[in-house]
Motif scaffolding. Structure first.
Motif, PDB file in Angstrom:
ATOM      1  N   CYS A  11       0.591  -1.275  -0.042  1.00 41.19           N
ATOM      2  CA  CYS A  11      -0.099  -0.076   0.066  1.00 41.19           C
ATOM      3  C   CYS A  11       0.970   1.323  -0.002  1.00 41.19           C
ATOM      4  CB  CYS A  11      -0.997   0.048   1.247  1.00 41.19           C
ATOM      5  SG  CYS A  11      -2.227  -1.344   1.250  1.00 41.19           S
ATOM      6  N   PRO A  21      -0.630   2.119  -4.476  1.00 44.63           N
ATOM      7  CA  PRO A  21      -1.305   0.467  -5.071  1.00 44.63           C
ATOM      8  C   PRO A  21      -0.031  -0.081  -5.601  1.00 44.63           C
ATOM      9  CG  PRO A  21      -2.910   2.013  -5.579  1.00 44.63           C
ATOM     10  CD  PRO A  21      -1.686   3.045  -5.306  1.00 44.63           C
ATOM     11  N   ARG A  23      -0.588  -3.439  -7.396  1.00 42.67           N
ATOM     12  CA  ARG A  23      -0.954  -4.119  -8.196  1.00 42.67           C
ATOM     13  C   ARG A  23      -1.034  -3.653  -9.719  1.00 42.67           C
ATOM     14  NH1 ARG A  23       0.204  -6.284  -4.106  1.00 42.67           N
ATOM     15  NH2 ARG A  23      -0.830  -7.669  -2.641  1.00 42.67           N
ATOM     16  N   LEU A  26      -4.664  -2.873 -11.552  1.00 47.32           N
ATOM     17  CA  LEU A  26      -5.244  -1.668 -11.245  1.00 47.32           C
ATOM     18  C   LEU A  26      -4.871  -0.618 -12.101  1.00 47.32           C
ATOM     19  CD1 LEU A  26      -7.471  -0.368  -9.362  1.00 47.32           C
ATOM     20  CD2 LEU A  26      -5.186   0.527  -8.024  1.00 47.32           C
ATOM     21  N   TYR A  27      -3.621  -0.472 -12.478  1.00 43.13           N
ATOM     22  CA  TYR A  27      -2.880   0.430 -13.105  1.00 43.13           C
ATOM     23  C   TYR A  27      -3.506   0.443 -14.808  1.00 43.13           C
ATOM     24  CZ  TYR A  27       0.042   2.092  -9.310  1.00 43.13           C
ATOM     25  OH  TYR A  27       0.331   2.282  -7.963  1.00 43.13           O
ATOM     26  N   GLN A  52      -7.304  -2.365  -5.054  1.00 40.34           N
ATOM     27  CA  GLN A  52      -6.358  -3.079  -5.842  1.00 40.34           C
ATOM     28  C   GLN A  52      -6.578  -4.640  -5.645  1.00 40.34           C
ATOM     29  OE1 GLN A  52      -2.324  -2.733  -4.992  1.00 40.34           O
ATOM     30  NE2 GLN A  52      -2.653  -2.308  -2.855  1.00 40.34           N
ATOM     31  N   CYS A  53      -7.268  -4.760  -4.449  1.00 39.34           N
ATOM     32  CA  CYS A  53      -7.551  -6.501  -4.042  1.00 39.34           C
ATOM     33  C   CYS A  53      -9.040  -6.637  -4.090  1.00 39.34           C
ATOM     34  CB  CYS A  53      -6.828  -6.908  -2.991  1.00 39.34           C
ATOM     35  SG  CYS A  53      -5.102  -6.908  -3.162  1.00 39.34           S
TER      36      CYS A  53
END
Length: 209
Positions: A11, A21, A23, A26-27, A52-53
């Protein structure tokens, strides 16, 4: 008792501890919509590190990128938009044995549900309620003991709502009971639909019928 290995760098940027984030999915999902996660505000980041999760996702079935992680947000984040996305790419999780219907199994679309709710629409972050601020020795910081907002109503709900704690707790329980009641009714209707579809198949119904 640690079941999931989540650390600071999931995080936070390890260089300066800014919220960030980790992951890639997500981006990539934001980029496909012409948006940049890195330009999100600090308040948005207090939800995006969770998003993101805690979101709907799927793994690609394409042989070239098998098991690559995707977030199906291209058409939006409502149930209807995500279903339209899956329909467009022909994705489903499995085929129901009775009705022969392609089934989508939602993973845990917490972020999507949050964005549809009044708190998400008002700019309240996940952390505001699940990781409320705490003060110690004149220092105010985010409590990293992630919990139900009902565990410390004085630090969560009552920072905005002026009702007493028990009223606010019962408000939550009432809505949860209603959601559960609706879910139970829908489950019965869905089960009936699958059983009726099997009956039709057994009687020789065509795909169109």
């Amino acid at each position: 008792q640690v079941m999931n290995t989540i650390g600071c760098s999931d995080c936070h940027d390890a260089r300066n501890m800014d919220l960030r984030p980790a992951r890639p999915a997500l981006y990539e999902a934001w980029a496909r919509r012409g948006m940049d996660v890195r330009k999100a505000s600090h308040q948005e980041m207090r939800s995006l590190v969770c998003a993101q999760c805690h979101t709907e996702y799927y793994f690609s079935k394409n042989e070239k990128e098998k098991n690559y992680l995707y977030l199906p947000q291209d058409s939006g984040m409502t149930v209807e938009a995500i279903e339209a996305y899956y329909d467009k790419i022909g994705f489903y999780d499995y085929v129901h044995q009775l009705s022969r219907t392609p089934i989508l199994k939602a993973q845990h679309p917490g972020y999507e549900l949050y964005k549809m709710g009044i708190h998400g629409q008002r700019g309240v972050s996940c952390a505001d309620c699940h990781m409320p601020y705490i003060a110690e020795g004149g220092v105010k910081y985010t409590d990293h003991h992630i919990m139900s907002p009902l565990a410390h109503i004085d630090r969560t709900c009552q920072t905005c709502h002026r009702q007493d704690a028990e009223t606010l707790r019962q408000n939550v329980y009432e809505r949860q009971r209603k959601c559960n009641e609706i879910r139970n009714r829908v489950e019965k209707d869905l089960a009936t639909a699958h059983i009726e579809a099997k009956f039709a198949w057994d009687k020789g119904a065509s795909e169109t019928e």
